[in-house]
Design a protein around this motif. Structure first.
Motif, PDB file in Angstrom:
ATOM      1  N   ILE A  93      16.115 -14.156  -6.053  1.00 53.20           N
ATOM      2  CA  ILE A  93      16.461 -13.833  -4.560  1.00 53.20           C
ATOM      3  C   ILE A  93      16.481 -12.369  -4.456  1.00 53.20           C
ATOM      4  O   ILE A  93      15.973 -11.879  -3.598  1.00 53.20           O
ATOM      5  CB  ILE A  93      17.802 -14.679  -4.036  1.00 53.20           C
ATOM      6  N   ILE A  96      13.140 -10.957  -4.473  1.00 57.20           N
ATOM      7  CA  ILE A  96      12.567 -11.278  -3.259  1.00 57.20           C
ATOM      8  C   ILE A  96      13.135 -10.224  -2.085  1.00 57.20           C
ATOM      9  O   ILE A  96      12.132  -9.550  -1.196  1.00 57.20           O
ATOM     10  CB  ILE A  96      12.703 -12.717  -2.782  1.00 57.20           C
ATOM     11  N   SER A  99      11.242  -6.862  -2.411  1.00 53.53           N
ATOM     12  CA  SER A  99       9.675  -6.715  -1.793  1.00 53.53           C
ATOM     13  C   SER A  99       9.668  -7.099  -0.534  1.00 53.53           C
ATOM     14  O   SER A  99       8.777  -6.561   0.163  1.00 53.53           O
ATOM     15  CB  SER A  99       8.999  -7.800  -2.770  1.00 53.53           C
ATOM     16  N   ARG A 100      10.692  -7.741   0.181  1.00 52.67           N
ATOM     17  CA  ARG A 100      10.310  -8.294   1.315  1.00 52.67           C
ATOM     18  C   ARG A 100      11.404  -7.776   2.534  1.00 52.67           C
ATOM     19  O   ARG A 100      11.530  -7.981   3.666  1.00 52.67           O
ATOM     20  CB  ARG A 100      10.529  -9.639   1.781  1.00 52.67           C
ATOM     21  N   ALA A 108       9.144 -15.741   2.982  1.00 53.17           N
ATOM     22  CA  ALA A 108       8.592 -15.965   1.494  1.00 53.17           C
ATOM     23  C   ALA A 108       7.368 -16.773   1.613  1.00 53.17           C
ATOM     24  O   ALA A 108       7.593 -18.010   0.772  1.00 53.17           O
ATOM     25  CB  ALA A 108       9.449 -16.157   0.190  1.00 53.17           C
ATOM     26  N   ALA A 109       6.609 -16.679   2.248  1.00 53.90           N
ATOM     27  CA  ALA A 109       5.444 -17.913   2.447  1.00 53.90           C
ATOM     28  C   ALA A 109       4.070 -16.986   2.290  1.00 53.90           C
ATOM     29  O   ALA A 109       3.051 -17.407   3.292  1.00 53.90           O
ATOM     30  CB  ALA A 109       5.585 -18.512   3.531  1.00 53.90           C
ATOM     31  N   ASP A 110       3.767 -16.258   1.605  1.00 61.95           N
ATOM     32  CA  ASP A 110       2.621 -15.595   1.564  1.00 61.95           C
ATOM     33  C   ASP A 110       1.388 -16.588   1.058  1.00 61.95           C
ATOM     34  O   ASP A 110       0.218 -16.200   1.565  1.00 61.95           O
ATOM     35  CB  ASP A 110       2.494 -14.442   0.150  1.00 61.95           C
ATOM     36  N   MET A 111       1.656 -17.520   0.203  1.00 59.55           N
ATOM     37  CA  MET A 111       0.674 -18.300  -0.274  1.00 59.55           C
ATOM     38  C   MET A 111       0.391 -19.528   0.527  1.00 59.55           C
ATOM     39  O   MET A 111      -0.459 -20.335   0.321  1.00 59.55           O
ATOM     40  CB  MET A 111       0.912 -18.716  -1.579  1.00 59.55           C
ATOM     41  N   LYS A 112       1.270 -19.449   1.713  1.00 59.75           N
ATOM     42  CA  LYS A 112       0.846 -21.000   2.359  1.00 59.75           C
ATOM     43  C   LYS A 112      -0.115 -20.356   3.364  1.00 59.75           C
ATOM     44  O   LYS A 112      -0.163 -19.533   4.125  1.00 59.75           O
ATOM     45  CB  LYS A 112       2.149 -20.651   3.610  1.00 59.75           C
ATOM     46  N   LYS A 113      -1.338 -21.621   3.116  1.00 60.45           N
ATOM     47  CA  LYS A 113      -2.282 -21.604   3.921  1.00 60.45           C
ATOM     48  C   LYS A 113      -2.356 -22.361   5.205  1.00 60.45           C
ATOM     49  O   LYS A 113      -1.991 -23.358   5.282  1.00 60.45           O
ATOM     50  CB  LYS A 113      -3.624 -22.243   3.057  1.00 60.45           C
TER      51      LYS A 113
END
Lengths: 113, 492
Positions: A93, A96, A99-100, A108-113
């Motif tokens: 955490i 995280i 970086s954010r 934390a959902a960069d990869m959610k398409k």
């Protein structure tokens, strides 16, 4: 107090924890919910050990003494591992947050398409 | 605890010492290139100890620590598999690991600790031991997933940690219920208690088994517990993705076979978990393959591919009661053989992905364009891996699929075999797309790269895994024989 009540408390704790782990936005709250799930399991384990073993002993079931403390031992191990899990969780955490600048898991959902 | 117990657990102790040794060496050397060499050379110690245990005929009891730990041929098979996969992952990450800067020692150590957990898992015969081994596997993996200082990597780490903890909690709840019902946490005693007390059709046992299946389903990323896989595979460092997709999955199948065959064998538990596995298998194959078609990121595509592969593997878990004339053990033997073949194939694919993505800094499938002209060796390895994942001869993937699907036919699961074959055809689309991009597209820069510019470690790992994929596709006999004795020791 009967065994059923402990089992119900354990099940309720587990269910609240599961709901929290899946629905909370704050990462710390997710870790707290995980802890609730583990503690629901702990209550169940200790209650089962406390109520079933004396019964087995009184009924002279073979090997009853050999599983005397299994439930309690189970709970101790679960507590220990859960502590390690939370320590690692807090470390990630912090990574995280660096970086954010937020610890909301919804962010934390960069990869959610 | 006595010397015999220490002897039985020596491979695990060995690999933990190797991990600690790598950290200590890391403190004293400034040239971090020696670390993978040290790790690989010292890995021979646990390998030697495993071989020693394997060949020791007058070992006496193979069970230690009051029946919680067992070193039968089944456990030995998985120890070889996990040691081999770990070695190839370490070899393939030599170049990539430079991104971790001063933390390379910890990187190799965490991989080794995780491997120690997996080896322990294959041997555990008791629920508490099993849980500890499972967490020893999962916690270092979560740390590894979050190992690079990048946004995606931290995200992968927290997703893996939280979902793995949730699945552990669900698994624990199931294990505690089974313990409460049967009064024991030893897998053997659970089985005898179920038989002696007539608990075979108890609803509480059914509930416990369902929760345990859900917990294990997460570890092997079977649908509907696969949602963590794509994000974690994409965000984690590529060698870690390879490690998770191969070693972690092998350990998951080891423990599923162990628990379900030892504790909930069909002759004492009245619950037809084979049917449950068959349904999960069909769903996993179909969902994994259909979603993989749409992916443009190679790691994400391979993530969905592993979901589909878990589906194929579960065919073997479903095929357990043979029709007259069939072999009852063909299903589980097929699982072991498939796992070995899958490990080689997937490690070949991931070694190439590591080499290419490390050079191009790009995970998209298009970054492979013209690889055949730039590096024929890597392109060949990738093409062979893709062919093996589809299941086309002359590769080990073909032999493994033949074996598994014929086991399904022998057990009256024709529909599952048909679903499997249809899925293999669907999967050809996205696997061959990678081959097409490598061989038919022209590269962005036209000059030929030297193979060594991709990193000696990753290239040699790809070559070793490719050789295995090819050789055991032609001559599968040795692995099949070991798998056979392994399953005999499990089922008896």
């Amino acid at each position: 107090m009967t065994l059923e009540r402990f089992l119900i408390i354990g099940a309720i704790l587990f269910a609240i924890g599961l709901y929290g782990a899946l629905s909370k936005k704050h990462a710390i709250a997710v870790l707290m919910s995980l802890e609730l799930m583990f503690n629901g399991v702990n209550v169940t384990a200790v209650a089962l050990s406390r109520y079933t073993v004396p019964k087995a002993l009184s009924e002279n079931i073979e090997n009853a003494a050999s599983f005397l403390l299994t439930g309690q031992v189970f709970a101790v191990f679960i507590i220990t591992v859960a502590a390690a899990e939370v320590a690692l969780g807090l470390a990630i955490i912090i990574a995280i947050y660096r970086s954010r600048s937020t610890v909301l898991v919804t962010e934390a959902a960069d990869m959610k398409k | 605890m006595n010397l015999q117990d220490i002897y039985l657990i020596s491979p695990e102790i060995g690999i933990a010492i190797v991990a600690a040794f790598v950290i200590i060496i890391d403190l004293f050397v400034s040239n971090k290139k020696v670390l993978p060499v040290v790790a690989l050379v010292t890995l021979l110690i646990p390998l030697f100890l495993t071989i020693q245990l394997h060949l020791d005929t007058d070992i006496g009891s193979k069970t230690g620590f009051s029946g919680t730990f067992q070193v039968d041929d089944f456990a030995i098979f998985f120890k070889y598999l996990i040691l081999g996969s770990t070695a190839i992952v370490i070899l393939s990450s030599t170049q990539y690991a430079r991104r971790f800067g001063g933390h390379q020692g910890e990187y190799y150590a965490l991989i080794l600790f995780s491997a120690a957990g997996m080896m322990l898992l294959a041997s555990s015969m008791e629920l508490i031991t099993l849980y500890i081994a499972l967490e020893l596997t999962a916690l270092p993996s979560a740390a590894l997933a979050a190992f690079i200082r990048q946004r995606k990597s931290a995200e992968a780490g927290i997703k893996f940690l939280v979902l793995s903890a949730v699945s552990s909690a669900v698994l624990l709840y199931g294990m505690v219920l089974v313990y409460g019902l049967t009064g024991s946490s030893h897998l053997n005693e659970i089985a005898s208690s179920i038989t002696n007390n007539g608990l075979g059709s108890s609803p509480a046992l059914l509930f416990g088994i369902v929760l345990i299946t859900a917990g294990f389903g997460f570890k092997i990323s079977a649908v509907p517990f696969q949602m963590w896989a794509p994000d974690v595979y994409e965000g984690a460092p590529t060698p870690v993705t390879g490690f998770l997709s191969v070693a972690s999955k092998a350990a998951g199948f080891a423990i599923i076979l162990r628990v379900f065959y030892t504790s909930f064998g069909l002759d004492n538990a009245n619950i037809d978990w084979a049917n449950m596995m068959a349904v999960l298998s069909a769903i996993s194959m179909s969902v994994g393959n259909l979603i993989a078609i749409r992916q443009n990121n190679i790691k994400r595509m391979l993530a969905y591919s592993t979901v589909a592969q878990a589906g194929y593997l579960m065919v073997g878990l479903a095929a357990i009661t043979a029709l007259p004339g069939g072999d009852d053990n063909a299903g589980p033997i097929g699982v072991l053989f498939y796992l070995a073949g899958y490990a080689m194939t997937n490690l070949a694919a991931f070694s190439v992905v590591i080499a290419v993505s490390n050079k191009t800094n790009n995970d998209s499938i298009n970054s492979f364009s013209g690889l055949a002209r730039k590096s024929p060796l890597l392109a060949g390895a990738m093409a062979l891996a893709m062919i093996s994942l589809i299941g086309i001869p002359p590769t080990v993937g073909f032999m493994a699929k033949i074996y598994l699907f014929s086991a399904a036919m022998d057990t009256g699961l024709e529909w599952l075999a048909i679903v499997g074959v249809i899925n293999s055809v669907i999967s050809a689309y996205y696997y061959l797309r990678v081959v097409k991009v490598m061989f038919l597209s022209s590269p962005k820069e036209n000059e030929k790269d030297s193979e060594t510019s991709y990193g000696v470690g990753a290239v040699s790992a790809a070559v070793i895994a490719m050789a295995g994929t090819f050789l055991f596709g032609i001559y599968p006999e040795p692995i099949l024989r070991i798998a056979h004795t392994a399953i005999d020791s499990l089922i008896g």
